[in-house]
Design an enzyme around this catalytic site. Structure first.
Site, PDB file in Angstrom:
ATOM      1  N   LEU A 287       1.497   3.662  -2.119  1.00  0.00           N
ATOM      2  CA  LEU A 287       1.103   4.932  -2.740  1.00  0.00           C
ATOM      3  C   LEU A 287      -0.008   5.614  -1.943  1.00  0.00           C
ATOM      4  O   LEU A 287      -0.560   6.631  -2.356  1.00  0.00           O
ATOM      5  CB  LEU A 287       0.684   4.710  -4.199  1.00  0.00           C
ATOM      6  N   GLY A 288      -0.335   5.081  -0.782  1.00  0.00           N
ATOM      7  CA  GLY A 288      -1.325   5.699   0.096  1.00  0.00           C
ATOM      8  C   GLY A 288      -0.717   6.824   0.921  1.00  0.00           C
ATOM      9  O   GLY A 288       0.439   7.200   0.717  1.00  0.00           O
ATOM     10  N   GLN A 289      -1.505   7.348   1.847  1.00  0.00           N
ATOM     11  CA  GLN A 289      -1.080   8.520   2.618  1.00  0.00           C
ATOM     12  C   GLN A 289       0.183   8.230   3.445  1.00  0.00           C
ATOM     13  O   GLN A 289       1.111   9.030   3.458  1.00  0.00           O
ATOM     14  CB  GLN A 289      -2.207   8.987   3.550  1.00  0.00           C
TER      15      GLN A 289
ATOM     16  N   GLY B  11       0.810  -1.233   0.000  1.00  0.00           N
ATOM     17  CA  GLY B  11       0.000   0.000   0.000  1.00  0.00           C
ATOM     18  C   GLY B  11       0.832   1.266   0.000  1.00  0.00           C
ATOM     19  O   GLY B  11       0.476   2.266   0.637  1.00  0.00           O
TER      20      GLY B  11
ATOM     21  N   ASP C 193      -1.051  -6.953  -5.508  1.00  0.00           N
ATOM     22  CA  ASP C 193      -2.386  -6.952  -4.917  1.00  0.00           C
ATOM     23  C   ASP C 193      -2.275  -7.794  -3.646  1.00  0.00           C
ATOM     24  O   ASP C 193      -1.922  -8.976  -3.701  1.00  0.00           O
ATOM     25  CB  ASP C 193      -3.364  -7.595  -5.919  1.00  0.00           C
TER      26      ASP C 193
ATOM     27  N   LYS D 270     -10.242  -3.609  12.304  1.00  0.00           N
ATOM     28  CA  LYS D 270      -9.052  -3.193  13.075  1.00  0.00           C
ATOM     29  C   LYS D 270      -8.906  -4.012  14.354  1.00  0.00           C
ATOM     30  O   LYS D 270      -7.813  -4.446  14.705  1.00  0.00           O
ATOM     31  CB  LYS D 270      -9.105  -1.683  13.375  1.00  0.00           C
TER      32      LYS D 270
ATOM     33  N   TYR E  72     -14.892  -0.758   9.530  1.00  0.00           N
ATOM     34  CA  TYR E  72     -13.468  -0.428   9.666  1.00  0.00           C
ATOM     35  C   TYR E  72     -12.959  -0.863  11.044  1.00  0.00           C
ATOM     36  O   TYR E  72     -11.929  -1.533  11.163  1.00  0.00           O
ATOM     37  CB  TYR E  72     -13.292   1.080   9.471  1.00  0.00           C
TER      38      TYR E  72
ATOM     39  N   ILE F 135      -0.934  -1.728  -5.468  1.00  0.00           N
ATOM     40  CA  ILE F 135      -1.773  -2.414  -6.450  1.00  0.00           C
ATOM     41  C   ILE F 135      -1.691  -1.734  -7.822  1.00  0.00           C
ATOM     42  O   ILE F 135      -2.072  -2.293  -8.830  1.00  0.00           O
ATOM     43  CB  ILE F 135      -3.230  -2.515  -5.950  1.00  0.00           C
ATOM     44  N   ARG F 136      -1.185  -0.490  -7.824  1.00  0.00           N
ATOM     45  CA  ARG F 136      -1.118   0.243  -9.095  1.00  0.00           C
ATOM     46  C   ARG F 136       0.217   0.953  -9.203  1.00  0.00           C
ATOM     47  O   ARG F 136       0.940   1.086  -8.225  1.00  0.00           O
ATOM     48  CB  ARG F 136      -2.251   1.279  -9.166  1.00  0.00           C
TER      49      ARG F 136
HETATM   50  N1  SER Z   1      -7.852   8.274   9.871  1.00  0.00           N
HETATM   51  C1  SER Z   1      -8.647   7.077   9.830  1.00  0.00           C
HETATM   52  C2  SER Z   1     -10.009   7.313   9.305  1.00  0.00           C
HETATM   53  O1  SER Z   1     -10.502   8.393   9.503  1.00  0.00           O
HETATM   54  C3  SER Z   1      -8.757   6.487  11.203  1.00  0.00           C
HETATM   55  O2  SER Z   1      -7.807   5.553  11.404  1.00  0.00           O
HETATM   56  O3  SER Z   1     -10.585   6.428   8.762  1.00  0.00           O
END
Ligand code: SER
Length: 318
Positions: free
Chosen positions: A10-12, A8, A53, A146, A142, A35-36
């Protein structure tokens, strides 16, 4: 950590963690995956990069073997608001990806890090100074993934001896890559809109407190936890960590110190507000401080100053 595989990227978090780790451990020792592929990415151009992936455990294992990795940092996941909109997909990616990554870590004897979140808490959790060990009955998909992830990481440590470690991140604020589909994202968007439009229409209600942290502190936390002496760790998955707790009008007031005419208005999104209301107002990070010396550099005021400065350059605003 000597040779690290990340998912992951290229994510934040990955967009900044990959260059940060390459500075510390050497470009060739940090294997970035996503993935890209995208154009003009320092993550892709600055060292080894593979398309992966996380639902393809076989390819993940091949990459780890090919590069002889001794550590895995698993970041690929859907954030809270997207997960609420697509719960089945969130379960598939967040749990399926984690399971594959843990299996690869077990087979290849890799140390393992994955982030948990303040989203692992729920409406019945104590809201103020939320303790490390407390009620975790989240009301979002979510959060369900977690908490399950925290338990799965504990299981792999106890059952198979995999060196799993993790933190519960608060909302992360950064200027390189924007977060996508989270509840705390307003605290990033607000800086962009403040500079671009001088105003921000906030989807979170005034008075809603959530924990937050500037990205530099988050990157240091990951490295410090992974390099911590394991004999000192009573907890492993996952440590409460935080840098600040604020509500929308407080970040707006801080921005106003730099942009005098800045104005915040509110148009509350019931979905994201519901998620925020189910999370703590502030969490207690004493265990992280005591067990591996967690500390932060930025508070709301110093973060705001730095964010506005960095974003001005990025957005080419004078
Ligand atoms: N920053 C995340 C969200 O807002 C929380 O882990 O989904």
């Amino acid at each position: 950590m000597k040779k690290i595989l990340l998912t992951g990227c290229l994510g934040q978090i990955g967009s900044e963690l990959v260059p940060h780790l390459r500075n510390i451990y050497g470009n060739d020792n940090v294997i970035a995956t996503d993935i890209r592929r995208i154009e003009n990415s320092s993550v892709i151009e600055g060292g080894p990069f593979e398309v992966l992936d996380v639902l393809d455990g076989k390819s993940m294992a091949e990459i780890v073997k090919k590069h002889n990795c001794d550590s895995i940092i698993h970041l690929a996941a859907l954030l809270s608001a997207v997960a609420e909109a697509k719960p089945a997909l969130a379960w598939e990616i967040n749990m399926g990806g984690l399971f594959n990554a843990l299996e690869v870590a077990r087979e290849n004897k890799c140390a393992f890090f994955t982030p948990s979140s303040i989203g692992a808490f729920g409406p019945s959790t104590p809201k103020i100074k939320t303790p490390q060990d407390t009620i975790q009955r989240p009301a979002t998909m979510y959060g369900v993934t977690k908490v399950s992830g925290e338990l799965l990481c504990d299981y792999y440590y106890k059952k198979f001896g995999v060196d799993t470690r993790g933190v519960r991140f608060p909302g992360l604020i950064s200027y390189v890559a924007e977060p996508g589909g989270g509840t705390t994202d307003y605290a990033v968007d607000i800086y962009y809109k403040a500079l671009q439009e001088g105003k921000y229409n906030c989807y979170i209600k005034e008075g809603t407190y959530m924990d937050m942290m500037y990205m530099e502190d988050a990157l240091n936390a990951i490295v410090n936890l992974m390099e911590a002496d394991p004999s000192k760790l009573i907890h492993r998955n996952s440590f409460n960590i935080t840098a600040m707790s604020f509500e929308p009008s407080q970040i707006a007031a801080e921005i106003k110190k730099h942009i005098k005419n800045f104005e915040i208005t509110y148009d509350v999104d019931p979905i994201r507000q519901g998620i925020a209301d189910s999370w703590p107002d502030s969490i207690d990070d004493t265990c992280a401080k005591e067990e591996w010396g967690f500390k932060t550099k930025y508070d709301l005021s110093s973060m705001t100053e730095d964010m506005l400065l960095k974003l001005k350059t990025k957005l080419n605003i004078r």
